[in-house]
Design a protein around this motif. Sequence first.
Motif, PDB file in Angstrom:
ATOM      1  N   GLY A 148       0.812  -1.209   0.000  1.00 26.71           N
ATOM      2  CA  GLY A 148       0.000   0.000   0.000  1.00 26.71           C
ATOM      3  C   GLY A 148       0.840   1.252   0.000  1.00 26.71           C
ATOM      4  N   SER A 149       1.931   1.277   0.773  1.00 31.02           N
ATOM      5  CA  SER A 149       2.762   2.469   0.850  1.00 31.02           C
ATOM      6  C   SER A 149       3.592   2.669  -0.397  1.00 31.02           C
ATOM      7  N   ALA A 150       3.693   1.633  -1.231  1.00 30.94           N
ATOM      8  CA  ALA A 150       4.525   1.737  -2.424  1.00 30.94           C
ATOM      9  C   ALA A 150       3.780   2.347  -3.595  1.00 30.94           C
ATOM     10  N   ARG A 151       2.478   2.561  -3.473  1.00 27.56           N
ATOM     11  CA  ARG A 151       1.708   3.149  -4.555  1.00 27.56           C
ATOM     12  C   ARG A 151       1.942   4.652  -4.562  1.00 27.56           C
ATOM     13  N   THR A 152       2.394   5.166  -5.690  1.00 26.55           N
ATOM     14  CA  THR A 152       2.715   6.584  -5.789  1.00 26.55           C
ATOM     15  C   THR A 152       2.000   7.198  -6.973  1.00 26.55           C
ATOM     16  N   ASP A 153       2.336   8.453  -7.260  1.00 27.92           N
ATOM     17  CA  ASP A 153       1.613   9.191  -8.283  1.00 27.92           C
ATOM     18  C   ASP A 153       1.770   8.601  -9.673  1.00 27.92           C
ATOM     19  N   GLU A 154       2.873   7.894  -9.935  1.00 24.33           N
ATOM     20  CA  GLU A 154       3.056   7.378 -11.285  1.00 24.33           C
ATOM     21  C   GLU A 154       2.095   6.253 -11.613  1.00 24.33           C
ATOM     22  N   GLU A 155       1.293   5.779 -10.602  1.00 20.68           N
ATOM     23  CA  GLU A 155       0.304   4.742 -10.869  1.00 20.68           C
ATOM     24  C   GLU A 155      -0.716   5.214 -11.899  1.00 20.68           C
ATOM     25  N   GLY A 156      -1.029   6.497 -11.884  1.00 20.49           N
ATOM     26  CA  GLY A 156      -2.094   6.955 -12.764  1.00 20.49           C
ATOM     27  C   GLY A 156      -1.673   7.992 -13.774  1.00 20.49           C
ATOM     28  N   ASN A 157      -0.374   8.201 -14.000  1.00 14.07           N
ATOM     29  CA  ASN A 157       0.043   9.258 -14.917  1.00 14.07           C
ATOM     30  C   ASN A 157       0.665   8.714 -16.193  1.00 14.07           C
ATOM     31  N   GLY A 158       0.304   7.501 -16.587  1.00 17.93           N
ATOM     32  CA  GLY A 158       0.816   6.940 -17.826  1.00 17.93           C
ATOM     33  C   GLY A 158       2.168   6.289 -17.695  1.00 17.93           C
ATOM     34  N   SER A 159       2.617   6.009 -16.488  1.00 10.65           N
ATOM     35  CA  SER A 159       3.920   5.387 -16.285  1.00 10.65           C
ATOM     36  C   SER A 159       3.932   3.979 -16.856  1.00 10.65           C
ATOM     37  N   PHE A 160       4.939   3.681 -17.699  1.00  8.96           N
ATOM     38  CA  PHE A 160       5.007   2.328 -18.247  1.00  8.96           C
ATOM     39  C   PHE A 160       5.412   1.330 -17.169  1.00  8.96           C
ATOM     40  N   THR A 161       6.114   1.801 -16.117  1.00 15.23           N
ATOM     41  CA  THR A 161       6.448   0.910 -15.003  1.00 15.23           C
ATOM     42  C   THR A 161       5.183   0.440 -14.301  1.00 15.23           C
ATOM     43  N   ALA A 162       4.270   1.402 -14.043  1.00 13.06           N
ATOM     44  CA  ALA A 162       2.994   1.031 -13.430  1.00 13.06           C
ATOM     45  C   ALA A 162       2.190   0.139 -14.365  1.00 13.06           C
ATOM     46  N   LYS A 163       2.267   0.430 -15.667  1.00 12.60           N
ATOM     47  CA  LYS A 163       1.539  -0.388 -16.633  1.00 12.60           C
ATOM     48  C   LYS A 163       2.097  -1.804 -16.671  1.00 12.60           C
ATOM     49  N   ILE A 164       3.428  -1.919 -16.614  1.00 14.43           N
ATOM     50  CA  ILE A 164       4.047  -3.247 -16.593  1.00 14.43           C
ATOM     51  C   ILE A 164       3.613  -4.007 -15.354  1.00 14.43           C
ATOM     52  N   ARG A 165       3.606  -3.309 -14.204  1.00 15.61           N
ATOM     53  CA  ARG A 165       3.188  -3.962 -12.963  1.00 15.61           C
ATOM     54  C   ARG A 165       1.724  -4.400 -13.050  1.00 15.61           C
ATOM     55  N   GLU A 166       0.907  -3.542 -13.666  1.00 15.07           N
ATOM     56  CA  GLU A 166      -0.505  -3.889 -13.835  1.00 15.07           C
ATOM     57  C   GLU A 166      -0.664  -5.106 -14.738  1.00 15.07           C
ATOM     58  N   LEU A 167       0.118  -5.139 -15.826  1.00  9.23           N
ATOM     59  CA  LEU A 167       0.047  -6.276 -16.744  1.00  9.23           C
ATOM     60  C   LEU A 167       0.571  -7.550 -16.087  1.00  9.23           C
ATOM     61  N   GLU A 168       1.627  -7.410 -15.277  1.00  7.46           N
ATOM     62  CA  GLU A 168       2.151  -8.577 -14.571  1.00  7.46           C
ATOM     63  C   GLU A 168       1.121  -9.124 -13.594  1.00  7.46           C
ATOM     64  N   CYS A 169       0.421  -8.198 -12.909  1.00  5.55           N
ATOM     65  CA  CYS A 169      -0.625  -8.616 -11.974  1.00  5.55           C
ATOM     66  C   CYS A 169      -1.750  -9.331 -12.719  1.00  5.55           C
ATOM     67  N   ALA A 170      -2.144  -8.743 -13.862  1.00  9.17           N
ATOM     68  CA  ALA A 170      -3.194  -9.375 -14.668  1.00  9.17           C
ATOM     69  C   ALA A 170      -2.736 -10.729 -15.187  1.00  9.17           C
TER      70      ALA A 170
END
Length: 228
Positions: A106-128
């Motif tokens: 929970g504490s690791a979620r930062t602003d780049e989660e929703g600003n088009g970050s490909f790192t967040a997108k990769i993490r989202e795809l890995e989770c999916a």
Amino acid sequence: MVLTSNERRAFFRQQCREALAAHIYDRLGLVVAPSDVRLQPSVGDKYAWSVTESKKSLLQSNLSSGSVGLYRSICDELGRSLEAVTPQTLQVAQLKRDHLPREESGSARTDEEGNGSFTAKIRELECANNNMKNELDRTSIHLQESLGENRTLHTRIRQLQDELDSNLSRATQLEDELVRVSGGITKAMQVLQEYDAHEGGMLHGGRQREYCDSIDSMVLAPIRHEVS
């Protein structure tokens, strides 16, 4: 004016530093002077670089000793395969990539989660992808169980079919036996009827003789008595 090799390299290095500093501010809202930007920042710098596997070589050199080609490549890939993230986000991404338990997610979620970050997108795809894998595993287990139940059902059906065939064969035998016994009973009834008819005739003849004897005793007895 023609730039020397060192001047040209210094020009592109400064251009690269300014691009990196602007990117850090856009992504994280963190102000970093271009001269202080590093490709291998420390934890205290409050930013880190996330890069795709194919572009990891971009972070293996220092900006101060890089080549013109390196500076150009960094500027070209900035925001595409290279981006600024928080150290916590980078740690989470590495833990996910290494399949290690993630702590304090929970504490690791930062602003780049929703600003088009490909790192967040990769993490989202890995989770999916993990969710799909888990679902696939559950489906595979269910399929194996269904196949086992199907084999058991087919075995039971074969057993019932064998029992049915056996019962049909036994029923045919009993039917043949019933026909044979019925024929025997019919013949026995005919014999009994013929016997009864024959016995009835004999019984009727005996009664006639008894009647005649009775008449003789009633009519002729007085005559015989008188004659004697």
